[in-house]
Scaffold this active site. Structure first.
Site, PDB file in Angstrom:
ATOM      1  N   ARG A   8      19.954   8.732   8.592  1.00 43.64           N
ATOM      2  CA  ARG A   8      19.946   8.593  10.050  1.00 43.64           C
ATOM      3  C   ARG A   8      18.510   8.461  10.558  1.00 43.64           C
ATOM      4  NH1 ARG A   8      24.161  11.785   8.541  1.00 43.64           N
ATOM      5  NH2 ARG A   8      26.147  11.065   9.394  1.00 43.64           N
ATOM      6  N   ASN A   9      17.571   8.364   9.617  1.00 44.46           N
ATOM      7  CA  ASN A   9      16.146   8.307   9.923  1.00 44.46           C
ATOM      8  C   ASN A   9      15.755   6.855  10.240  1.00 44.46           C
ATOM      9  OD1 ASN A   9      13.307   7.970   9.533  1.00 44.46           O
ATOM     10  ND2 ASN A   9      13.241   9.898   8.391  1.00 44.46           N
ATOM     11  N   ALA A  10      15.438   6.596  11.509  1.00 37.79           N
ATOM     12  CA  ALA A  10      15.108   5.238  11.951  1.00 37.79           C
ATOM     13  C   ALA A  10      13.852   4.716  11.260  1.00 37.79           C
ATOM     14  CB  ALA A  10      14.916   5.207  13.469  1.00 37.79           C
ATOM     15  N   ASP A  70      16.488   9.308  -2.947  1.00 34.48           N
ATOM     16  CA  ASP A  70      16.083  10.711  -3.002  1.00 34.48           C
ATOM     17  C   ASP A  70      14.698  10.720  -3.606  1.00 34.48           C
ATOM     18  OD1 ASP A  70      16.498  13.457  -2.541  1.00 34.48           O
ATOM     19  OD2 ASP A  70      16.938  13.783  -4.651  1.00 34.48           O
ATOM     20  N   TYR A 153       4.525  16.440   2.150  1.00 35.07           N
ATOM     21  CA  TYR A 153       3.351  16.813   1.349  1.00 35.07           C
ATOM     22  C   TYR A 153       2.215  15.798   1.469  1.00 35.07           C
ATOM     23  CZ  TYR A 153       6.784  19.946  -0.766  1.00 35.07           C
ATOM     24  OH  TYR A 153       7.754  20.902  -0.966  1.00 35.07           O
ATOM     25  N   LYS A 174       0.341   2.423   2.352  1.00 39.26           N
ATOM     26  CA  LYS A 174       1.279   3.352   1.722  1.00 39.26           C
ATOM     27  C   LYS A 174       2.451   2.607   1.088  1.00 39.26           C
ATOM     28  CE  LYS A 174       3.952   7.559   2.478  1.00 39.26           C
ATOM     29  NZ  LYS A 174       4.491   8.516   3.433  1.00 39.26           N
ATOM     30  N   HIS A 179       5.683   5.668  -4.067  1.00 42.54           N
ATOM     31  CA  HIS A 179       6.845   5.772  -4.943  1.00 42.54           C
ATOM     32  C   HIS A 179       8.055   5.069  -4.335  1.00 42.54           C
ATOM     33  CE1 HIS A 179       6.451   9.006  -2.100  1.00 42.54           C
ATOM     34  NE2 HIS A 179       7.703   9.387  -2.259  1.00 42.54           N
ATOM     35  N   ARG A 180       8.282   5.252  -3.040  1.00 44.09           N
ATOM     36  CA  ARG A 180       9.433   4.623  -2.382  1.00 44.09           C
ATOM     37  C   ARG A 180       9.249   3.112  -2.329  1.00 44.09           C
ATOM     38  NH1 ARG A 180      10.039   7.431   2.225  1.00 44.09           N
ATOM     39  NH2 ARG A 180      11.560   8.810   1.280  1.00 44.09           N
TER      40      ARG A 180
END
Length: 195
Positions: A8-10, A70, A153, A174, A179-180
């Site tokens: 749900r994170n825009a 995740d 973090y 970034k 990683h993402r």
């Protein structure tokens, strides 16, 4: 191509949409709320990949391919902790200040402050096909926070090749090294192969 992201994170939705679109052309992501999936998804997997699949399967219940991710921080001197418990390391989910305080306390007196972020991204199709990819970024946990961007973090995670913490990087910097970003680009490559 249309997908439902198990979030749900825009901000996360926009980030994934941008990275996927770079490789796949026009991509539209829908949040869980936008497709009528409400309530929390219980992430009870023991690995990042298992949790990503749990989320992606829930999103795929919409009838569109579901994407779940995740991620977390793994610190070598702590045996890989906080790992899958990164968001709730200090007990309460999403308390960044408490999580970082606990991390610093656990690392006190340790000479090895090497760490890495891991992101597992899964895609589950309504026909049952499943893809899982992982991205990883190495860094060092510093003692004092630097930067005002990012979350979690990020202010303590120093990405040595650029000499900056994740909180000091621009969004483009970034995405290029995170990683993402690595995991989503790997997923985009696999999806492109599928046609």
């Amino acid at each position: 191509m249309e997908f439902v992201i198990a979030s749900r994170n825009a901000h996360k939705k926009k980030e994934l949409e941008t990275i996927l679109s770079e490789s796949l052309g026009s991509v539209k992501l829908y949040s869980l709320d936008e497709v009528g999936i409400f309530g929390e998804i219980e992430e009870d997997g023991e690995t990042f990949a298992q949790n990503a699949l749990i989320k992606a399967r829930a999103a795929a219940a919409s009838g569109k391919p579901g994407i779940g991710d995740d991620s977390g921080l793994c610190v070598r001197a702590l045996g890989g902790a906080p790992g899958v418990y990164s968001a709730r390391y200090a007990g309460e989910h999403g308390d960044d200040a408490a999580n970082n305080q606990k991390l610093q306390e656990e690392l006190a007196g340790k000479s090895d402050r090497g760490a890495y972020f891991v992101s597992a991204v899964a895609c589950v199709f309504p026909d049952g096909r499943e893809l899982v990819v992982e991205g990883r970024t190495e860094g060092v946990i510093i003692k004092e926070p630097r930067g005002s961007g990012g979350f979690g973090y990020d202010p303590y995670f120093l990405y040595e090749p650029l000499g900056k913490t994740f909180s000091e990087l621009t969004a483009d910097e970034k995405n290029a090294v995170s990683h993402r970003g690595k995991a989503v680009r790997a997923l985009a490559e696999k999806l492109a192969e599928l046609g």
